[in-house]
Design a protein around this motif. Structure first.
Motif, short mmCIF file in Angstrom:
data_model
loop_
_atom_site.label_atom_id
_atom_site.label_comp_id
_atom_site.label_asym_id
_atom_site.label_seq_id
_atom_site.Cartn_x
_atom_site.Cartn_y
_atom_site.Cartn_z
N LYS A 16 0.83 -1.20 0.00
CA LYS A 16 0.00 0.00 0.00
C LYS A 16 0.87 1.25 0.00
O LYS A 16 0.39 2.34 -0.18
N TRP A 128 -12.53 -4.71 8.10
CA TRP A 128 -12.64 -3.28 7.75
C TRP A 128 -14.04 -2.75 8.01
O TRP A 128 -14.20 -1.58 8.34
N HIS B 20 -4.37 2.67 -7.38
CA HIS B 20 -4.04 3.56 -6.28
C HIS B 20 -2.54 3.78 -6.27
O HIS B 20 -1.77 2.82 -6.35
N VAL B 34 -9.04 2.92 0.78
CA VAL B 34 -9.40 1.51 0.96
C VAL B 34 -10.75 1.42 1.68
O VAL B 34 -11.57 0.55 1.37
N THR B 38 -14.35 -0.74 0.89
CA THR B 38 -14.82 -1.81 1.78
C THR B 38 -16.29 -1.60 2.16
O THR B 38 -16.84 -0.53 1.91
#
Lengths: 395, 151
Positions: A16, A128, B20, B34, B38
């Motif tokens: 990331k 999440w 991204h 993110v 989600t």
């Protein structure tokens, strides 16, 4: 078979953040690994010297978006130590509360990312989704989801009302149930075990030698935690266990983090049930020092160290940040060696790397291919010269 | 407009694929991006899918101030994307450099290196803001495509 060198990053679907790993492969097996940092280096330490103590809070908060409260708390505690400010108990309790909520959010985030790296997207989406509950709590307390800005020198900026406390308790109860389920997933799910057990081994003596910190060290059986060893805030009044694990692999790191989340829930309940009364901040003068202070703080990723030197003006003379990921990065090449290429990503993810905290300046000369690491003095000289050209000079 | 082009445009409008890219962000915007993918915000319901490689992507979502180390690589990744391509600058840092503007290792906003289609301010930009920008981008494309097809 001849050895192949493959680069991993800086732009990679599994990472990331920009970071680069050079992996030397013999077939499927990794025989050597090098970590290249610097893609995320922004020069926060230098910038901190050009801003006053209050402005620095918001700059240092943006070192990292995941452990923003950790960095700020660490910096502020060092500043308060120099200024000899007596922080009220209620402020300390609120800081501890936000710190633990942040740990919950960070560990749930990590569990999701780790699951994603393993290809276990269901767990990623589950964690999440649940993580949003913590973010709601943090938003309710501070007004923002990621950079809370709750700390100020001498205390906190916002108080917690009774209704907010009840709401947080309700959400924590829900999260506790969900996390108990994740404990089951992490420790029993056969696929998860197959992907994580005996992967990225870091024996205890090597962990000690390479100065691993936080969950990475605790998963190798090293019993360290700043919250217990050198209590700050109100941790000395809280009842919690330091989770360690002795499997020394990625599995251990996952278990440590999930169980730590549960400890955090217990701590949050204790804090909210015994929230001390009183003011939330004291006045601290603009000009601080002279003096210097070092502060150690247990961030979600491990021990964070800030050093602040004050010279009696409203600007700090020096701010030094040692983020936990930098300490943990030394162990990555060791963990990667003799592993398989397919395990590389989860091994890297297992230390919960946070590049934005860590990155240091490295200069790479493309023409000669010569690599040069700036030392502190050289970088300092370079930065002073650079700012002089821009018209910024102290002389 | 040929049938082939029509099909490509339709697929592009209905499902923009995104990549991204982190140009040196503090992670705040990245986790919000993110987050937008989600379950709670779920921009996949607009047909948006996160892709790993720039060669598959239509829209690049960029977060963070552009660091010197990343600038060259960033341009290279952008060049690898097929045309037509769009860039969303997420967060104040990507828009202008934000709090890091003036740091020795920061070039500034990402528009110093590549053209930007939409700026999303905020530190970090909320997932709602990111969704809003994506929807606006899609509507804008739809409008433009109609005028193009009429010609």
């Amino acid at each position: 078979m001849s050895k192949i060198q493959i680069p991993l990053g800086p732009q990679h679907p599994a990472l990331k953040e920009p970071e680069n790993f050079m992996l030397v492969l013999d077939g499927e097996q990794i025989v050597d690994a090098t970590v290249n940092l610097g893609y995320n280096h922004r020069g926060v330490e230098k910038a901190a010297e050009n801003r006053n103590y209050i402005q620095d809070i918001y700059l240092i908060e943006r070192i990292c978006g995941i452990c923003s409260h950790s960095h700020v708390s660490c910096y502020i505690n060092a500043v308060e130590e120099i200024a000899k400010a007596e922080v009220p108990q209620r402020a300390k309790a609120i800081r501890t509360l936000v710190a633990e909520l942040e740990r919950v959010h960070s560990h749930l985030l990590w569990l999701g990312v780790a699951a994603f790296e393993l290809g276990y997207d269901t767990l990623f989406m589950y964690t999440w989704r649940d993580r949003e509950q913590v973010l709601d709590c943090l938003e309710m307390i501070s007004g923002n989801r990621v950079h809370y800005g709750i700390n100020t020198i001498g205390g906190v900026r916002r108080d917690i009302t009774k209704e907010q406390a009840e709401e947080i308790l309700k959400k924590i109860k829900f999260l506790h149930e969900r996390t108990s389920y994740y404990v089951g997933v992490v420790t029993e799910e056969p696929t998860f075990l197959a992907r994580t057990q005996n992967v990225g081994k870091l024996p205890k003596d090597v962990a000690l030698e390479l100065n691993a910190v936080g969950p990475t060290a605790r998963a190798s059986g090293v019993d360290i935690d700043v919250r217990r060893d050198e209590p700050y805030f109100i941790y000395d009044q809280l009842d919690f266990k330091v989770i360690t694990h002795n499997t020394e692999d990625v599995f251990g790191r996952a278990v440590v983090r999930v169980l730590e989340t549960i400890e955090s829930y217990k701590m949050i309940e204790q804090i909210l049930k015994n929230l001390p009364e009183g003011p939330i901040s004291v006045k601290v003068p603009w000009k601080i020092g002279p003096g210097e202070a070092v502060f150690r703080y247990e961030a979600p990723r491990g021990e964070d160290i800030h050093y602040v030197k004050a010279n009696g003006t409203e600007y700090p003379e020096r701010v030094k940040v040692r983020a936990p990921t930098l300490a943990n990065f030394q162990s990555i090449p060791y963990c990667l060696k003799n592993g398989y290429l397919a395990d590389a990503i989860i091994t890297i993810a297992a230390i919960d790397p946070c590049m934005s905290c860590t990155d240091r300046a490295v200069v790479y000369d493309y023409k000669t291919g010569k690599k040069e690491v700036f030392d502190w003095e050289g970088l300092r000289k370079y930065s002073i010269e650079f700012y002089k050209k821009k018209g910024v000079s102290f002389k | 407009m040929k049938l082939k082009d029509k099909i490509i445009l339709w697929s592009r409008l209905k499902s923009p694929w995104i990549i991204h890219f982190n140009t040196g962000a503090c992670n705040g915007c990245d986790i919000e991006i993110v987050d937008a993918l989600t379950p709670k915000y779920d921009i996949e319901r607009f047909g948006i899918v996160l892709k790993g490689t720039p060669r598959h992507a239509d829209v690049m979502i960029v977060s963070g101030p552009l660091t010197r180390q990343q600038a060259k690589r960033f341009k290279r990744i952008y060049d690898q994307m097929p045309n037509p391509k769009f860039v969303l600058a997420v967060g104040t840092c990507a828009c202008s450099g934000g709090v890091f503007d003036g740091c020795y290792s920061v070039v500034g906003g990402i528009d110093k290196v590549i053209p930007v289609s939409a700026y999303i301010p905020g530190c970090p930009a909320r997932p709602e803001a990111i969704i809003d920008a994506v929807v606006k981008l899609i509507t804008e494309l739809e409008k433009n495509s109609k005028t193009v097809s009429k010609r």
